[in-house]
Design a protein around this motif. Structure first.
Motif, PDB file in Angstrom:
ATOM      1  N   THR A  94      17.982  10.906   7.724  1.00 10.27           N
ATOM      2  CA  THR A  94      17.349  10.050   8.726  1.00 10.27           C
ATOM      3  C   THR A  94      15.910  10.528   8.916  1.00 10.27           C
ATOM      4  O   THR A  94      15.455  11.455   8.237  1.00 10.27           O
ATOM      5  CB  THR A  94      18.127  10.080  10.058  1.00 10.27           C
ATOM      6  OG1 THR A  94      17.621   9.054  10.916  1.00 10.27           O
ATOM      7  CG2 THR A  94      18.024  11.430  10.748  1.00 10.27           C
ATOM      8  N   GLY A  95      15.198   9.891   9.820  1.00 11.32           N
ATOM      9  CA  GLY A  95      13.799  10.251  10.063  1.00 11.32           C
ATOM     10  C   GLY A  95      13.674  11.569  10.810  1.00 11.32           C
ATOM     11  O   GLY A  95      14.560  11.951  11.587  1.00 11.32           O
ATOM     12  N   ALA A  96      12.573  12.240  10.600  1.00 12.46           N
ATOM     13  CA  ALA A  96      12.364  13.554  11.214  1.00 12.46           C
ATOM     14  C   ALA A  96      12.418  13.486  12.736  1.00 12.46           C
ATOM     15  O   ALA A  96      12.915  14.407  13.388  1.00 12.46           O
ATOM     16  CB  ALA A  96      11.026  14.126  10.751  1.00 12.46           C
ATOM     17  N   GLY A  97      11.944  12.390  13.309  1.00 11.75           N
ATOM     18  CA  GLY A  97      11.890  12.277  14.763  1.00 11.75           C
ATOM     19  C   GLY A  97      12.989  11.447  15.385  1.00 11.75           C
ATOM     20  O   GLY A  97      12.914  11.098  16.568  1.00 11.75           O
ATOM     21  N   ARG A  98      14.022  11.126  14.600  1.00 11.74           N
ATOM     22  CA  ARG A  98      15.098  10.261  15.102  1.00 11.74           C
ATOM     23  C   ARG A  98      16.141  11.094  15.858  1.00 11.74           C
ATOM     24  O   ARG A  98      17.271  11.304  15.395  1.00 11.74           O
ATOM     25  CB  ARG A  98      15.730   9.489  13.945  1.00 11.74           C
ATOM     26  CG  ARG A  98      14.761   8.638  13.141  1.00 11.74           C
ATOM     27  CD  ARG A  98      14.223   7.472  13.965  1.00 11.74           C
ATOM     28  NE  ARG A  98      15.287   6.559  14.357  1.00 11.74           N
ATOM     29  CZ  ARG A  98      15.771   5.610  13.554  1.00 11.74           C
ATOM     30  NH1 ARG A  98      15.289   5.435  12.332  1.00 11.74           N
ATOM     31  NH2 ARG A  98      16.738   4.819  13.973  1.00 11.74           N
ATOM     32  N   VAL A 156      17.116  -3.537   2.181  1.00 11.30           N
ATOM     33  CA  VAL A 156      16.778  -3.303   0.776  1.00 11.30           C
ATOM     34  C   VAL A 156      15.341  -2.792   0.682  1.00 11.30           C
ATOM     35  O   VAL A 156      14.402  -3.474   1.102  1.00 11.30           O
ATOM     36  CB  VAL A 156      16.947  -4.593  -0.052  1.00 11.30           C
ATOM     37  CG1 VAL A 156      16.555  -4.342  -1.499  1.00 11.30           C
ATOM     38  CG2 VAL A 156      18.391  -5.088   0.032  1.00 11.30           C
ATOM     39  N   LEU A 157      15.175  -1.592   0.121  1.00  7.25           N
ATOM     40  CA  LEU A 157      13.866  -0.932   0.140  1.00  7.25           C
ATOM     41  C   LEU A 157      13.372  -0.492  -1.237  1.00  7.25           C
ATOM     42  O   LEU A 157      12.257   0.021  -1.357  1.00  7.25           O
ATOM     43  CB  LEU A 157      13.921   0.268   1.092  1.00  7.25           C
ATOM     44  CG  LEU A 157      14.133  -0.138   2.557  1.00  7.25           C
ATOM     45  CD1 LEU A 157      14.709   0.997   3.371  1.00  7.25           C
ATOM     46  CD2 LEU A 157      12.817  -0.615   3.150  1.00  7.25           C
ATOM     47  N   ASN A 158      14.183  -0.642  -2.252  1.00  7.57           N
ATOM     48  CA  ASN A 158      13.797  -0.456  -3.660  1.00  7.57           C
ATOM     49  C   ASN A 158      13.534   0.983  -4.087  1.00  7.57           C
ATOM     50  O   ASN A 158      14.095   1.437  -5.079  1.00  7.57           O
ATOM     51  CB  ASN A 158      12.584  -1.327  -4.028  1.00  7.57           C
ATOM     52  CG  ASN A 158      12.917  -2.802  -3.955  1.00  7.57           C
ATOM     53  OD1 ASN A 158      13.815  -3.267  -4.633  1.00  7.57           O
ATOM     54  ND2 ASN A 158      12.226  -3.525  -3.093  1.00  7.57           N
ATOM     55  N   THR A 159      12.668   1.700  -3.408  1.00  9.34           N
ATOM     56  CA  THR A 159      12.282   3.021  -3.897  1.00  9.34           C
ATOM     57  C   THR A 159      12.613   4.120  -2.884  1.00  9.34           C
ATOM     58  O   THR A 159      12.727   3.879  -1.675  1.00  9.34           O
ATOM     59  CB  THR A 159      10.775   3.093  -4.198  1.00  9.34           C
ATOM     60  OG1 THR A 159      10.048   3.012  -2.959  1.00  9.34           O
ATOM     61  CG2 THR A 159      10.340   1.976  -5.136  1.00  9.34           C
ATOM     62  N   PHE A 160      12.715   5.344  -3.391  1.00  4.04           N
ATOM     63  CA  PHE A 160      12.992   6.507  -2.556  1.00  4.04           C
ATOM     64  C   PHE A 160      11.895   6.701  -1.511  1.00  4.04           C
ATOM     65  O   PHE A 160      12.162   7.023  -0.349  1.00  4.04           O
ATOM     66  CB  PHE A 160      13.124   7.730  -3.475  1.00  4.04           C
ATOM     67  CG  PHE A 160      13.482   9.014  -2.787  1.00  4.04           C
ATOM     68  CD1 PHE A 160      14.393   9.048  -1.749  1.00  4.04           C
ATOM     69  CD2 PHE A 160      12.918  10.205  -3.215  1.00  4.04           C
ATOM     70  CE1 PHE A 160      14.735  10.251  -1.130  1.00  4.04           C
ATOM     71  CE2 PHE A 160      13.251  11.410  -2.604  1.00  4.04           C
ATOM     72  CZ  PHE A 160      14.150  11.429  -1.559  1.00  4.04           C
ATOM     73  N   GLU A 161      10.656   6.478  -1.905  1.00  3.14           N
ATOM     74  CA  GLU A 161       9.547   6.606  -0.955  1.00  3.14           C
ATOM     75  C   GLU A 161       9.693   5.602   0.182  1.00  3.14           C
ATOM     76  O   GLU A 161       9.505   5.932   1.364  1.00  3.14           O
ATOM     77  CB  GLU A 161       8.207   6.411  -1.662  1.00  3.14           C
ATOM     78  CG  GLU A 161       7.005   6.538  -0.733  1.00  3.14           C
ATOM     79  CD  GLU A 161       5.672   6.331  -1.419  1.00  3.14           C
ATOM     80  OE1 GLU A 161       4.630   6.564  -0.770  1.00  3.14           O
ATOM     81  OE2 GLU A 161       5.659   5.926  -2.608  1.00  3.14           O
ATOM     82  N   ASN A 162      10.025   4.363  -0.165  1.00  2.00           N
ATOM     83  CA  ASN A 162      10.210   3.345   0.874  1.00  2.00           C
ATOM     84  C   ASN A 162      11.363   3.700   1.810  1.00  2.00           C
ATOM     85  O   ASN A 162      11.305   3.431   3.020  1.00  2.00           O
ATOM     86  CB  ASN A 162      10.473   1.981   0.241  1.00  2.00           C
ATOM     87  CG  ASN A 162       9.247   1.402  -0.436  1.00  2.00           C
ATOM     88  OD1 ASN A 162       8.139   1.874  -0.255  1.00  2.00           O
ATOM     89  ND2 ASN A 162       9.451   0.370  -1.245  1.00  2.00           N
ATOM     90  N   ASN A 165      10.120   6.332   4.231  1.00  2.00           N
ATOM     91  CA  ASN A 165       9.236   5.723   5.229  1.00  2.00           C
ATOM     92  C   ASN A 165      10.032   4.911   6.256  1.00  2.00           C
ATOM     93  O   ASN A 165       9.716   4.909   7.452  1.00  2.00           O
ATOM     94  CB  ASN A 165       8.209   4.824   4.549  1.00  2.00           C
ATOM     95  CG  ASN A 165       7.197   5.599   3.732  1.00  2.00           C
ATOM     96  OD1 ASN A 165       6.973   6.785   3.964  1.00  2.00           O
ATOM     97  ND2 ASN A 165       6.578   4.944   2.762  1.00  2.00           N
ATOM     98  N   ALA A 166      11.059   4.224   5.787  1.00  2.00           N
ATOM     99  CA  ALA A 166      11.813   3.322   6.664  1.00  2.00           C
ATOM    100  C   ALA A 166      12.584   4.067   7.749  1.00  2.00           C
ATOM    101  O   ALA A 166      12.677   3.591   8.887  1.00  2.00           O
ATOM    102  CB  ALA A 166      12.767   2.467   5.833  1.00  2.00           C
ATOM    103  N   VAL A 167      13.143   5.226   7.410  1.00  2.00           N
ATOM    104  CA  VAL A 167      13.893   5.952   8.451  1.00  2.00           C
ATOM    105  C   VAL A 167      12.942   6.590   9.461  1.00  2.00           C
ATOM    106  O   VAL A 167      13.338   6.866  10.605  1.00  2.00           O
ATOM    107  CB  VAL A 167      14.847   7.015   7.842  1.00  2.00           C
ATOM    108  CG1 VAL A 167      15.968   6.340   7.068  1.00  2.00           C
ATOM    109  CG2 VAL A 167      14.118   8.020   6.962  1.00  2.00           C
ATOM    110  N   ASN A 168      11.707   6.802   9.080  1.00  2.00           N
ATOM    111  CA  ASN A 168      10.729   7.320  10.033  1.00  2.00           C
ATOM    112  C   ASN A 168      10.123   6.224  10.908  1.00  2.00           C
ATOM    113  O   ASN A 168       9.800   6.455  12.076  1.00  2.00           O
ATOM    114  CB  ASN A 168       9.632   8.095   9.291  1.00  2.00           C
ATOM    115  CG  ASN A 168      10.076   9.497   8.907  1.00  2.00           C
ATOM    116  OD1 ASN A 168      10.542  10.245   9.751  1.00  2.00           O
ATOM    117  ND2 ASN A 168       9.949   9.856   7.646  1.00  2.00           N
ATOM    118  N   SER A 169      10.012   5.018  10.350  1.00  2.00           N
ATOM    119  CA  SER A 169       9.437   3.913  11.132  1.00  2.00           C
ATOM    120  C   SER A 169      10.475   3.210  12.011  1.00  2.00           C
ATOM    121  O   SER A 169      10.118   2.471  12.927  1.00  2.00           O
ATOM    122  CB  SER A 169       8.816   2.883  10.186  1.00  2.00           C
ATOM    123  OG  SER A 169       9.839   2.170   9.485  1.00  2.00           O
ATOM    124  N   GLY A 170      11.762   3.433  11.699  1.00  2.00           N
ATOM    125  CA  GLY A 170      12.817   2.743  12.423  1.00  2.00           C
ATOM    126  C   GLY A 170      13.305   1.482  11.744  1.00  2.00           C
ATOM    127  O   GLY A 170      14.223   0.819  12.225  1.00  2.00           O
TER     128      GLY A 170
END
Length: 304
Positions: A94-98, A156-162, A165-170
């Motif tokens: 999950t995201g670092a700040g979640r 659906v986010l396609n790439t590991f980078e995405n 980013n998605a778990v950090n942005s919510g």
């Protein structure tokens, strides 16, 4: 004849492929698919690649979902070989700040990030839900009138980078990706580890486009991979150097991964029982359904 176009995931598991190409004259065009197995299925069906080396659950789900249509012919590919004998450890992140996400239990009903529909990250979401008893009793028992999803959304986010980013942005609450590939981003503090889950099957298989399963180039590919694996086993320090430079893993993580992975001596052929077990678990998890899609024996062009 033209060289085979071989899709692969450019991670540490690809090291024997590199050795086969670098040291044993593997005559193939190697095409990286960082977005994983689901993308390779699409590419096989579009005749963009000839062979794919990817995750067992992705290949089996792709054929078992009944996607045998005029567009795809007969599913597009068949299993011809075994690439990794050991299970795969999927890290749950999950995201670092979640801070609201405290454990695997808190992921029920959340938004799961996946690379593609049908990918390993998608399939394992259902396997996790089954392991955690989040699925209704009717899931996977032979009807597609499935109960409510254990998640509120599949993003659906396609790439590991995405995904990171998605778990950090919510945009997503969590995702699953291979442990050692994720670990670097735990160490840097970009994402946070929630848990892990192992595949209940050997993790990597080799497939070929249906019209090529008897092609001598496929036999040659499998033989060259055998040589690459033997070299990998005998030259662990060279493997560590390659993984920790060309593939951007730490030397420490490369060494730890080497303790966990086992490649076959002979890549040719697939064990029918492994595929039957995979299908059984995917049916239980609600990914596949009894009586629909390709049966296990038909998925395999070369058995062990």
């Amino acid at each position: 004849m033209a060289p085979l176009r071989v899709g692969f995931v450019p991670e540490h598991f690809s090291t024997p492929i590199h050795f086969a190409h670098a040291h044993f004259g593997l005559d193939a065009t190697l095409i990286p698919f960082p977005s994983g197995t689901g993308h390779m299925i699409t590419a096989l069906r579009a005749s963009e690649i000839d062979v794919g080396i990817g995750l067992t659950e992705g290949w089996v789900a792709g054929l078992g979902k009944g996607e045998v249509t005029p567009e795809f012919g007969d599913g597009g590919y068949r299993l011809v070989g075994t690439y990794v004998e050991t299970p795969l450890c999927w890290a749950i992140s999950t995201g670092a700040g979640r801070d609201e996400i405290t454990s695997v239990d808190s992921l029920k009903g959340g938004k799961i990030g996946i690379s593609r529909i049908g990918s390993g990250s998608y399939v394992m979401g259902y396997v996790l839900a089954d392991e955690q008893s989040w699925l209704a009793p009717t899931a996977g028992v032979g009807t597609e009138k499935e109960s409510a999803s254990p998640y509120s959304d599949f993003v659906v986010l396609n790439t590991f980078e995405n995904l990171r980013n998605a778990v950090n942005s919510g945009k997503a609450d969590f995702f699953m990706w291979e442990h050692f590939t994720s670990k670097k981003y735990y160490d840097s503090g970009e994402i946070r580890r929630v848990g892990e889950i192992y595949t209940p099957w050997s993790s990597w298989k080799i497939v070929a486009a249906t019209g090529l399963v008897e092609d001598p180039r496929v036999e040659d590919l499998l033989a060259k991979l055998d040589q690459g694996i033997a070299y990998f086993n005998e030259n662990q320090e060279e493997a560590v150097k390659y993984i920790s430079t060309a593939l951007d893993y730490s030397e420490e993580d490369a060494r730890e991964w080497l303790k966990t992975v086992r490649f076959p001596e002979k890549t040719a052929g697939v064990d029918l029982k492994v595929i039957e077990n995979t299908i059984e678990i995917l049916v239980k998890a609600g990914v596949l359904f009894h009586g629909k899609g390709m049966q296990s024996g038909a998925m395999i062009a070369k058995t062990r």
